[in-house]
Design a protein around this motif. Structure first.
Motif, PDB file in Angstrom:
ATOM      1  N   LYS A  98       3.960 -28.921  78.283  1.00 33.45           N
ATOM      2  CA  LYS A  98       5.070 -28.498  77.424  1.00 33.45           C
ATOM      3  C   LYS A  98       4.790 -28.877  75.960  1.00 33.45           C
ATOM      4  O   LYS A  98       5.033 -28.087  75.045  1.00 33.45           O
ATOM      5  CB  LYS A  98       6.377 -29.146  77.910  1.00 33.45           C
ATOM      6  CG  LYS A  98       7.604 -28.697  77.156  1.00 33.45           C
ATOM      7  CD  LYS A  98       8.873 -29.283  77.776  1.00 33.45           C
ATOM      8  CE  LYS A  98      10.079 -28.558  77.280  1.00 33.45           C
ATOM      9  NZ  LYS A  98      10.915 -29.289  76.369  1.00 33.45           N
ATOM     10  N   GLU A 102       4.522 -26.427  72.742  1.00 31.62           N
ATOM     11  CA  GLU A 102       5.282 -26.670  71.510  1.00 31.62           C
ATOM     12  C   GLU A 102       4.358 -26.764  70.305  1.00 31.62           C
ATOM     13  O   GLU A 102       4.645 -26.199  69.244  1.00 31.62           O
ATOM     14  CB  GLU A 102       6.113 -27.951  71.642  1.00 31.62           C
ATOM     15  CG  GLU A 102       7.283 -27.807  72.591  1.00 31.62           C
ATOM     16  CD  GLU A 102       7.951 -29.145  72.952  1.00 31.62           C
ATOM     17  OE1 GLU A 102       7.477 -30.220  72.501  1.00 31.62           O
ATOM     18  OE2 GLU A 102       8.939 -29.092  73.707  1.00 31.62           O
ATOM     19  N   THR A 134       9.025 -23.465  79.829  1.00 31.42           N
ATOM     20  CA  THR A 134       8.711 -23.784  78.431  1.00 31.42           C
ATOM     21  C   THR A 134       9.200 -22.696  77.483  1.00 31.42           C
ATOM     22  O   THR A 134       8.807 -22.661  76.327  1.00 31.42           O
ATOM     23  CB  THR A 134       7.199 -24.019  78.242  1.00 31.42           C
ATOM     24  OG1 THR A 134       6.473 -22.873  78.695  1.00 31.42           O
ATOM     25  CG2 THR A 134       6.733 -25.247  78.992  1.00 31.42           C
TER      26      THR A 134
END
Length: 149
Positions: A98, A102, A134
């Motif tokens: 994740k 990001e 996500t």
């Protein structure tokens, strides 16, 4: 997880790129894999349309992703294609993947990309669930290949 660093590799960090390829080899269970030459991998790392993000714990690459910038003709904003993403099995389900998603999304937004996209096999429920979790928006497509060898 504590003390995990996520960073985009510079062209001087070939050894960490090779470490990431070894992570891919392990996670994707690539039998009889032959590492390309360091010279070739360095020319790839030097390109401005290819980039690598890694997650590092205790000076070891434990995961990462590779991505390509695709320049469009429908828009001046490029698309970015995540080619591979993996985290070593013992570090999975701790938010590292994740964090990689990001990081690339933040980077690509700053560089002015229109969108980031990634492919996942329909049979890979783990990957499908991960990309949905996500924030990925699924598009149903069929991927065709033309083997040339």
């Amino acid at each position: 997880m504590d003390n995990i660093e996520i960073k985009k590799l510079s062209s001087s960090e070939l050894s960490q790129f090779i470490e990431l390829i070894r992570v891919f080899e392990d996670v994707f269970e690539m039998k009889n894999f032959q590492m390309p030459s360091s010279h070739y991998l360095q020319t790839l790392l030097d390109r401005d349309d290819f980039f690598v993000f890694v997650s590092i714990s205790q000076n070891q690459v434990i995961g990462g992703l590779t991505a390509y910038t695709l320049r469009q003709y429908y828009s001046e904003k490029p698309l970015v294609y995540i080619f591979d993403l993996a985290v070593l099995t013992k570090y999975q389900r701790q938010g590292i993947g994740k964090s990689l998603i990001e990081a690339i999304n933040v980077y690509c937004k700053k560089m002015g990309a229109e969108e980031v996209f990634v492919q996942a096999d329909l049979v890979d429920d783990y990957a499908l669930d991960f990309y949905r979790a996500t924030g990925g928006l699924p598009e149903e497509v069929i991927h065709f290949t033309y083997p040339l060898s």
